[in-house]
Design a protein around this motif. Structure first.
Motif, PDB file in Angstrom:
ATOM      1  N   THR A 123       0.828  -1.213   0.000  1.00  0.00           N
ATOM      2  CA  THR A 123       0.000   0.000   0.000  1.00  0.00           C
ATOM      3  C   THR A 123       0.861   1.261   0.000  1.00  0.00           C
ATOM      4  O   THR A 123       0.471   2.275  -0.576  1.00  0.00           O
ATOM      5  CB  THR A 123      -0.942   0.034   1.219  1.00  0.00           C
ATOM      6  N   ARG A 127       0.623   4.013  -4.571  1.00  0.00           N
ATOM      7  CA  ARG A 127      -0.079   5.230  -4.161  1.00  0.00           C
ATOM      8  C   ARG A 127      -1.461   5.347  -4.815  1.00  0.00           C
ATOM      9  O   ARG A 127      -2.373   5.944  -4.248  1.00  0.00           O
ATOM     10  CB  ARG A 127       0.771   6.456  -4.518  1.00  0.00           C
ATOM     11  N   ALA A 128      -1.604   4.791  -6.023  1.00  0.00           N
ATOM     12  CA  ALA A 128      -2.884   4.885  -6.730  1.00  0.00           C
ATOM     13  C   ALA A 128      -3.996   4.161  -5.977  1.00  0.00           C
ATOM     14  O   ALA A 128      -5.173   4.500  -6.119  1.00  0.00           O
ATOM     15  CB  ALA A 128      -2.752   4.306  -8.135  1.00  0.00           C
ATOM     16  N   ASP A 130      -4.594   4.287  -2.817  1.00  0.00           N
ATOM     17  CA  ASP A 130      -5.134   5.274  -1.869  1.00  0.00           C
ATOM     18  C   ASP A 130      -5.666   4.610  -0.606  1.00  0.00           C
ATOM     19  O   ASP A 130      -6.870   4.601  -0.335  1.00  0.00           O
ATOM     20  CB  ASP A 130      -6.211   6.124  -2.529  1.00  0.00           C
ATOM     21  N   GLN A 131      -4.749   4.099   0.191  1.00  0.00           N
ATOM     22  CA  GLN A 131      -5.115   3.422   1.433  1.00  0.00           C
ATOM     23  C   GLN A 131      -5.820   4.354   2.415  1.00  0.00           C
ATOM     24  O   GLN A 131      -6.690   3.919   3.182  1.00  0.00           O
ATOM     25  CB  GLN A 131      -3.846   2.835   2.088  1.00  0.00           C
ATOM     26  N   ALA A 132      -5.492   5.639   2.367  1.00  0.00           N
ATOM     27  CA  ALA A 132      -6.112   6.599   3.289  1.00  0.00           C
ATOM     28  C   ALA A 132      -7.606   6.757   3.024  1.00  0.00           C
ATOM     29  O   ALA A 132      -8.351   7.229   3.893  1.00  0.00           O
ATOM     30  CB  ALA A 132      -5.418   7.955   3.177  1.00  0.00           C
ATOM     31  N   ASP A 133      -8.061   6.341   1.843  1.00  0.00           N
ATOM     32  CA  ASP A 133      -9.471   6.441   1.484  1.00  0.00           C
ATOM     33  C   ASP A 133     -10.307   5.332   2.122  1.00  0.00           C
ATOM     34  O   ASP A 133     -11.529   5.431   2.193  1.00  0.00           O
ATOM     35  CB  ASP A 133      -9.603   6.387  -0.043  1.00  0.00           C
ATOM     36  N   SER A 339      -5.499  -5.231  -5.150  1.00  0.00           N
ATOM     37  CA  SER A 339      -5.596  -3.778  -5.294  1.00  0.00           C
ATOM     38  C   SER A 339      -6.647  -3.392  -6.330  1.00  0.00           C
ATOM     39  O   SER A 339      -7.311  -2.356  -6.197  1.00  0.00           O
ATOM     40  CB  SER A 339      -4.235  -3.187  -5.674  1.00  0.00           C
ATOM     41  N   SER A 343     -10.411  -1.523  -5.383  1.00  0.00           N
ATOM     42  CA  SER A 343     -10.084  -0.172  -5.851  1.00  0.00           C
ATOM     43  C   SER A 343     -11.301   0.687  -6.162  1.00  0.00           C
ATOM     44  O   SER A 343     -12.425   0.192  -6.336  1.00  0.00           O
ATOM     45  CB  SER A 343      -9.229  -0.267  -7.121  1.00  0.00           C
ATOM     46  N   LYS A 344     -11.053   1.989  -6.285  1.00  0.00           N
ATOM     47  CA  LYS A 344     -12.071   2.910  -6.782  1.00  0.00           C
ATOM     48  C   LYS A 344     -12.428   2.539  -8.219  1.00  0.00           C
ATOM     49  O   LYS A 344     -13.586   2.632  -8.629  1.00  0.00           O
ATOM     50  CB  LYS A 344     -11.551   4.346  -6.737  1.00  0.00           C
ATOM     51  N   ARG A 364     -14.849   2.629   1.360  1.00  0.00           N
ATOM     52  CA  ARG A 364     -14.120   3.825   0.946  1.00  0.00           C
ATOM     53  C   ARG A 364     -14.943   5.094   1.194  1.00  0.00           C
ATOM     54  O   ARG A 364     -16.141   5.135   0.890  1.00  0.00           O
ATOM     55  CB  ARG A 364     -13.751   3.742  -0.538  1.00  0.00           C
ATOM     56  N   SER A 366     -14.589   7.805  -0.470  1.00  0.00           N
ATOM     57  CA  SER A 366     -14.893   8.401  -1.773  1.00  0.00           C
ATOM     58  C   SER A 366     -16.189   7.859  -2.365  1.00  0.00           C
ATOM     59  O   SER A 366     -16.856   8.546  -3.143  1.00  0.00           O
ATOM     60  CB  SER A 366     -13.745   8.169  -2.750  1.00  0.00           C
TER      61      SER A 366
END
Length: 456
Positions: A123, A127-128, A130-133, A339, A343-344, A364, A366
């Motif tokens: 993670t 960076r794509a 986006d673990q913080a999301d 991932s 993912s988004k 998420r 987002s």
């Protein structure tokens, strides 16, 4: 007091007899041996057969494999079966499966036993992704005691009450914004038979620690009960535990679905979708299927928080997440799949191809800011997010707990204990024994665990 060696010996012997999560340890941990495993440009994924997982299976070849060249061999099984198969393969570190669907119950236990690979390095590099999301409750629930990350959520969920708005309106009934369980029972009696073949409510009765015991334990919590007190004393014979269980069993027997003792998540989903029940208390993840484009009840369902009795909230916290087996021969390729599946990008793919209400949400931040999702999932997304945020895995009841968990107790022995207790409860639902008899047997089972943990 028993010595530590006697405790360990007794626990392992009990696990052997029951065929539980710990049983494979007795045959030794041997990395990479015995399984055919994956190789080359292929990985093996073992997952539960929930609708959103099945959708993932359909989308993988055309959207993941085509782009990456990584073939994914799926093994898809019902919940109880998949848990058994995962525990055997991961405990032995056989390496037959690179990735498996694990919940926030298993992941901390598997991590402690060193059966999983730390996903933190991936993670930080990816960076794509986006673990913080990822929502904080989900991140926390998939983190081991060592502070390392061992799982990525495919979807997250709590629990809430679903009901037929049109049926309630026709009957002149109003669902409270925050119902109590007694209000739900009263409403179930009034809508029982509101339409031909329709029962008042659907509640899981199928044996399994992740089946009937999941919703029932949330009822126990809010009624003031607990499996164990802070000193590990078994409390299944307490008045609060008995009152909650009797309430649940009586409700499903009087106003629940036919064949309740063999009804789990899938059966109740089908019952509500097909107009066979007016209410259903279960996972928030069900809303995506109920509001799908081809659902017969799309737009007809209302959603309110999990019913309560003595607590402010009572919804569970759960995630089906991806765990990477430590002995995987293809960890980098496995991470690429994980991932993508969490993912988004994958959520957007589901939104475009299947519909935004079917997006594997609950993981998420987002997702809840996406205008397309918010519009299509307007009926339930706000209640779902609030339920996840309000879940209290370390403080779900009215008394201190010795281990985390809302709808489970976060110890390895719970898979066996919960399953065996569930069989007794299911028998009471089927009318084969009384609640008193079921809980008497359940208490004796729980006391064996108390003996192992007292003094810790």
């Amino acid at each position: 007091m028993r010595t530590q060696s006697r405790r360990r010996s007794r626990r392992l012997l009990a696990a052997t007899a029951a065929g539980t999560l710990l049983a494979p340890l007795l045959s030794g941990c041997w990395a990479g041996a015995g399984g055919s495993g994956s190789g080359g440009d292929a990985i093996n994924v073992l997952m539960v057969n929930n609708p959103q997982m099945v959708e993932l299976q359909k989308l993988t070849a055309a959207h993941f494999t085509k782009r990456t060249g990584i073939k994914v061999n799926f093994t898809v099984l019902p919940e109880n079966d998949v848990r058994d198969k995962i525990s055997q393969d991961f405990a032995n570190q056989a390496g037959q499966y690179d990735v498996a669907t694990l919940s926030n119950y298993e992941i901390p236990i598997y991590a402690k036993n060193e059966w999983l690979r730390d996903l933190g390095p991936y993670t930080r590099k990816d960076r794509a992704f986006d673990q913080a999301d990822i929502l904080p409750p989900m991140r926390q629930s998939l983190t081991g005691e060592d502070g390392k990350l061992y799982g990525e959520p495919f979807y997250g969920e709590s629990s809430f009450l679903m009901y037929r708005k049109d049926v309630f309106e026709k009957a002149g009934l109003t669902m409270p914004k925050k119902p109590t369980w007694q209000q739900v029972a009263d409403l179930a009696a009034k809508v029982d038979g509101a339409e031909e073949g329709m029962k008042g409510i659907c509640l899981r009765g199928l044996p399994g620690w992740g089946e009937v015991m999941a919703p029932l334990t949330t009822v126990v919590n809010t009624f003031g009960g607990t499996w164990f007190d802070k000193d590990w004393k078994a409390r299944l014979d307490s008045p609060e535990f008995e009152r909650a269980t009797r309430f649940y069993v009586d409700l499903v027997r009087k106003h629940g679905e036919s064949g309740a003792a063999q009804s789990g998540y899938a059966e109740c989903l089908n019952n509500l979708t097909q107009g066979k029940t007016a209410m259903w208390y279960d996972a928030t993840a069900a809303a995506g299927s109920l509001e799908a484009a081809k659902s017969p009840v799309k737009g007809k369902i209302g959603y309110v928080p999990a019913p309560v009795d003595r607590t402010e909230s009572s919804g569970w916290l759960y995630t089906w997440a991806w765990g990477l087996q430590k002995s995987s021969r293809n960890p980098d390729k496995a991470w690429k799949f994980i991932s993508w599946a969490s993912s988004k990008e994958y959520e957007e793919l589901v939104g475009e191809k299947v519909g935004w209400s079917n997006v594997p949400a609950g993981k998420r931040s987002s997702t809840y800011e996406n205008p397309e999702y918010r519009e299509e999932a307007a009926a339930f997304q706000g209640v779902m997010r609030a339920a996840i945020a309000d879940a209290r895995p370390r403080d779900p009841g009215v008394q201190p707990r010795p281990a985390p968990g809302i709808q489970f107790v976060g110890i390895p022995e719970f898979t066996d204990l919960g399953t065996r207790v569930s069989q007794e409860i299911s028998a009471a639902i089927a009318g084969r024994q009384s609640v008193e008899s079921a809980l008497d047997k359940a208490q004796r089972l729980a006391e064996k665990i108390s003996e192992e943990y007292e003094g810790r």
